[in-house]
Design a protein around this motif. Structure first.
Motif, short mmCIF file in Angstrom:
data_model
loop_
_atom_site.label_atom_id
_atom_site.label_comp_id
_atom_site.label_asym_id
_atom_site.label_seq_id
_atom_site.Cartn_x
_atom_site.Cartn_y
_atom_site.Cartn_z
N TRP A 1 0.85 -1.13 0.17
CA TRP A 1 0.10 -0.12 0.08
C TRP A 1 0.77 1.28 -0.02
N LYS A 2 0.63 2.27 -0.91
CA LYS A 2 1.64 3.50 -1.18
C LYS A 2 0.52 4.62 -0.79
N CYS A 3 1.44 5.61 -0.26
CA CYS A 3 0.70 6.73 0.12
C CYS A 3 0.19 7.57 -1.31
N LYS A 4 -0.89 8.01 -1.46
CA LYS A 4 -1.10 8.80 -2.48
C LYS A 4 -0.84 10.32 -2.64
N SER A 5 -0.25 10.91 -1.40
CA SER A 5 0.06 12.31 -1.27
C SER A 5 1.42 12.34 -2.30
N PRO A 6 1.52 13.32 -2.86
CA PRO A 6 2.77 13.30 -3.58
C PRO A 6 3.73 13.84 -2.59
N ASP A 7 3.45 14.44 -1.56
CA ASP A 7 4.49 14.84 -0.70
C ASP A 7 5.20 13.86 0.23
N LYS B 1 6.29 9.74 0.76
CA LYS B 1 6.94 8.73 0.10
C LYS B 1 6.51 7.18 1.13
N ALA B 2 5.70 7.44 2.04
CA ALA B 2 5.55 6.42 2.84
C ALA B 2 4.87 5.01 1.92
N TRP B 3 5.05 3.91 2.41
CA TRP B 3 4.51 2.62 1.80
C TRP B 3 4.65 1.71 2.86
N VAL B 4 3.87 0.57 2.64
CA VAL B 4 3.94 -0.51 3.80
C VAL B 4 3.58 -1.76 2.98
N ARG B 5 4.11 -2.99 3.26
CA ARG B 5 3.74 -4.05 2.79
C ARG B 5 2.26 -4.46 3.22
N GLU B 6 1.57 -5.37 2.37
CA GLU B 6 0.17 -5.57 2.54
C GLU B 6 -0.17 -6.14 3.90
N GLU B 7 0.68 -7.13 4.14
CA GLU B 7 0.55 -7.83 5.63
C GLU B 7 0.75 -7.19 6.68
N PHE B 8 1.30 -5.78 6.59
CA PHE B 8 1.52 -4.92 7.78
C PHE B 8 0.42 -3.54 7.61
N ALA B 9 -0.11 -3.73 6.59
CA ALA B 9 -1.40 -2.68 6.21
C ALA B 9 -2.34 -2.61 7.57
#
Length: 64
Positions: free
Chosen positions: A16-22, A24-32
């Motif tokens: 899952w990746k953050c939609k905000s252009p400012d 850069k956060a993302w997280v593996r699906e199993e930890f979302a």
């Protein structure tokens, strides 16, 4: 098995990746979280894929 055992191989992984252009956060699906909000900025997140090394799952030893 360690990441060295895999020879540094990367695997296509759901994230899952953050939609905000400012942000850069993302997280593996199993930890979302179920709410699918960015843990950093609380914006909505987008499901996508990323090449990542495999995770090593450690087993905790039981104390007797």
């Amino acid at each position: 098995m360690t990441s060295q055992d895999e020879g540094g191989k990367l695997f296509l992984t759901k994230i899952w990746k953050c939609k905000s252009p400012d942000c850069k956060a993302w997280v593996r699906e199993e930890f979302a979280t179920e709410e699918q909000k960015c843990p950093m900025c609380k914006s909505d997140m987008l499901r996508t894929m990323k090449h990542l090394p495999a995770l090593v799952k450690k087993v905790k030893s039981r104390s007797r």
